[in-house]
Scaffold this active site. Structure first.
Site, PDB file in Angstrom:
ATOM      1  N   SER A   1       0.866  -1.182   0.000  1.00 32.59           N
ATOM      2  CA  SER A   1       0.000   0.000   0.000  1.00 32.59           C
ATOM      3  C   SER A   1       0.900   1.229   0.000  1.00 32.59           C
ATOM      4  CB  SER A   1      -0.831   0.002   1.293  1.00 32.59           C
ATOM      5  OG  SER A   1      -1.438   1.254   1.504  1.00 32.59           O
TER       6      SER A   1
ATOM      7  N   TYR B   1      -1.704  -0.162  10.657  1.00 32.50           N
ATOM      8  CA  TYR B   1      -1.857  -0.616   9.268  1.00 32.50           C
ATOM      9  C   TYR B   1      -0.581  -0.313   8.484  1.00 32.50           C
ATOM     10  CZ  TYR B   1      -3.782  -0.978   4.510  1.00 32.50           C
ATOM     11  OH  TYR B   1      -4.001  -1.324   3.187  1.00 32.50           O
TER      12      TYR B   1
END
Ligand SMILES: NC(=O)c1ccc[n+]([C@@H]2O[C@H](COP(=O)([O-])OP(=O)(O)OC[C@H]3O[C@@H](n4cnc5c(N)ncnc54)[C@H](OP(=O)(O)O)[C@@H]3O)[C@@H](O)[C@H]2O)c1
Length: 265
Positions: A141, A154
């Site tokens: 990501s 995250y």
């Protein structure tokens, strides 16, 4: 990588980015596309178009624990050793101020986003190494590069995916097995919607780039075919990736503009 006649496994293939990548692979001349899902009975079938894959088959893949991953791999039997392309896509999102995050969710997220990637890859690699060919694709990501507030856990998991991918890529040099990691930008899925809600309490998410899953999947397929080792996010998000490699003050400035510890709404 020439996808002709190959076998692929995609995790989290039932929805979102995983579904779009599975559909894109179904349209390519693979032999078998294994759609890794938690509930194969609930999987909405994908019919390959003419000239596409020989078969798309839903297989049970639950990544929630070490035991479940081993059970899923064992259930696949000999076919585990035939996988040429492994797409580690499944993921979970956690966010918000660290002291307010639910620790059960954080443990579950690290398990699926990072530990499962290492575990499943370790089970698939021996077959690839034996045949001297294969590719591992890891869905990281932009959070694996640009570490913004509200995304602490995250981002840590995705930075781990980037590190795992790059270290493994170097470890596999000369074996015929390659590694690609995806610096995925905002993609319109259930996860992005949830992220905007959770992060949105403290961060202005209104200016994020957002693309369709099918558009991202097409880029992923092209990156697989040209043997890229990293797929950048493109658009405005690529500036965040670039800034992440510069002095910390660059992202500190952006962070101060868009983040508030006091809830925004
Ligand atoms: N969307 C974005 O903007 C974005 C941006 C950067 C990176 N990513 C990454 O891209 C990947 C896919 O995200 P997405 O946006 O498509 O998310 P999504 O729509 O929420 O889909 C997540 C997928 O992961 C699966 N999954 C979750 N826990 C699992 C487990 N224990 N075992 C097996 N599968 C599990 C889900 O299966 P169920 O349906 O069974 O729950 C689902 O298929 C993730 O790794 C995510 O971190 C997404």
């Amino acid at each position: 990588m020439d996808l002709t006649g190959t076998t692929a496994l995609v995790t989290g293939a039932n929805r979102g980015i995983g579904r779009a990548i599975t559909e894109a692979l179904a349209a390519a001349p693979l032999s078998v596309v294994l759609a890794g899902v938690r509930d194969p009975e609930a999987f909405e079938p994908i019919k390959p178009p003419p000239g596409g894959a020989g078969e798309v088959r839903a297989v049970r893949f639950d990544l929630a624990s070490r035991k479940k991953i081993d059970a899923s791999c064992d259930e696949l039997g000999d076919q585990l050793g035939e996988i040429d392309l492994l797409v580690n896509n499944a993921g979970l999102m956690t966010g918000g101020l660290l002291e307010e995050q639910e620790m059960a969710d954080v443990y579950a997220m690290f398990q699926v986003n990072l530990v499962a990637v290492a575990h499943l890859t370790s089970r698939v690699l021996p077959g690839m190494l034996k045949r001297g060919r294969g590719k591992i694709v890891n869905n990281a990501s932009i959070s694996g590069y640009a570490y913004f507030p509200s995304a602490s856990t995250y981002a840590a998991s995705k930075a781990g995916v980037v590190a795992l991918s790059e270290s493994l890529r170097r470890e596999l040099h000369g074996t015929g097995v390659t590694v690609l990691h995806l610096v995925t930008p905002g993609v319109k899925t259930d996860m992005l919607k949830a992220t905007e809600e959770v992060y949105g309490r403290h961060i202005d998410t209104s200016k994020w780039d957002k693309i369709e899953p099918e558009a991202w999947a097409a880029k992923v397929l092209a990156a697989i075919e040209r043997d890229a080792h990293v797929l950048g996010p493109g658009g405005k998000t690529s500036l965040a990736k670039l800034a992440s490699r510069g002095p910390a003050a660059l992202l500190d400035g952006i962070s101060r503009q868009m983040f508030s510890r006091t809830p925004r709404t």
